[in-house]
Design an enzyme around this catalytic site. Sequence first.
Site, PDB file in Angstrom:
ATOM      1  N   HIS A 314      14.036   6.502   0.224  1.00  6.68           N
ATOM      2  CA  HIS A 314      15.144   5.941   0.708  1.00  6.68           C
ATOM      3  C   HIS A 314      15.328   4.760   0.699  1.00  6.68           C
ATOM      4  CE1 HIS A 314      19.874   5.926   2.275  1.00  6.68           C
ATOM      5  NE2 HIS A 314      19.475   7.381   1.325  1.00  6.68           N
ATOM      6  N   ASP A 372      18.789  14.698  -0.990  1.00  5.12           N
ATOM      7  CA  ASP A 372      18.821  15.506  -2.248  1.00  5.12           C
ATOM      8  C   ASP A 372      17.217  16.354  -2.590  1.00  5.12           C
ATOM      9  OD1 ASP A 372      20.887  14.687  -3.095  1.00  5.12           O
ATOM     10  OD2 ASP A 372      20.092  12.673  -3.620  1.00  5.12           O
TER      11      ASP A 372
END
Length: 437
Positions: A314, A372
């Site tokens: 991320h 996700d």
Amino acid sequence: MSPSKSRAKPSGTDQLADSGAMIDLQVMSGTMGPDVIDVRKLYAETGKFTYDPGFTSTASCESSITFIDGEEGTLLHRGYTIEELTEHGSFMETCHLLLFGELPSKSEMLEFEHDITMHTMLHEQLYNFFKGFRRDAHPMAIMCGVVGALSAFYHDSTDITDEHQRKIACYRMIAKMPTIAAMAFKYHIGQPFIYPRNDLRYADNFLRMCFAVPAENWVNRPALSHAMDKIFILHADHEQNASTSTVRLAGSSGANPFACIAAGIACLWGPAHGGANEAALSMLAEIGSVDRIPEYIAKAKDKDDPFRLMGFGHRVYKNYDPRARVMQASCHEVLEEVGVKNDPLLQVAIELERIALEDDYFAEKKLFPNIDFYSGITLKAMGFPTSMFTVLFAVARTVGWIAQWREMIEDPHQKIGRPRQLYTGEPPRAYVPIDKR
Ligand code: CMC
């Protein structure tokens, strides 16, 4: 020279220091997070720009909605942790919080829910709009088109200078997104559209519009509605991510809110952003079994292989994504509810996570599972096809987009977003007539 290679060259040390020209730049502090250097007068005073592709060191705006501490792995909405909001709150409460800054009282909550549900239906003419799409159109393509078209139907909430119209546009977006998303799904699978029902809660209503058929009675499954509501909260807002920044940039020109949200949906579609849950599930399916994991870990670490572990890493979190923990727990709950005890994809996911977290490559680069990683398995178990995953993300993120858009419009310092560039093309040259080239 290959066009992909940068033509820019380092031009020596900072000329400001060389020439002794010093300028004072103000440092600004927020309530939390790193201080920022205010460079607004830099160009006017030095003739220089800052260079920051990908905005890794740039605060593009001031905001009081969401705060992320990527090192610690914390996410706050208006000061409340995502863990508390998902454990005790509802998506509607989170919407109120993001839009108005406070959790609602009981009466405010009733009024807010009532006002939102009054906008769940679509203009009847919009139903024809869907028919222009091919049946095999990706639901995100339909979302981009239909949401972009909303401004052609709701003229009475496109005047961004009118506070009341801005509020109605926010309510319309939150209320109509589930209806549009469910219709995109129904159209895609060839089933009749199911109209919204305002006596149902937000998540129940959405699941019914997606999964009910006129031939049968639809029975609500509270565990799935609960999971859906949590998934909506988890995705509701995430500070100045790519799609939110897109919404703000589109809105900075004064474009109407519906057009701005359509721009956000387009940005969200990419596999590095909202499309990652679809990509993560495809990756788990491609790996297929636990014994093939080392092969994929090696691919992810190979500099010459473009493969990445989808659902890992991320831009901001350099620690475990706090949303991923809640998502992982929800995933187990949903699988239990639908009676899938030993889902092979879940087994691959758990083992992949374990192996990656013990691997030096991922540890050194601070790559952890993001939201996700588990959301795809959860949504699949709930009955959604992979093509709907990013659509669900868009439904949830709409409140974040619209709250950030509203905050921007109401910011007295707001200006049209207009970045500059480091030009590396040709210097001026004479035009050569075509017969002389
Ligand atoms: N697998 C393998 N290596 C990775 C991965 C990954 N998933 N992510 C980053 N790296 C490596 C990358 O190769 C680079 O290595 P090096 O420094 O040797 O060149 C280093 O880690 C830093 O990567 P980056 O691309 O410079 O980092 P970024 O902040 O620009 O990218 C990211 C963040 C999310 C785009 C990236 O981690 C990624 O592509 N992850 C997979 C896609 C994904 O799961 N996206 C969902 C993000 S969360 C949901 C959302 O907010 O939309």
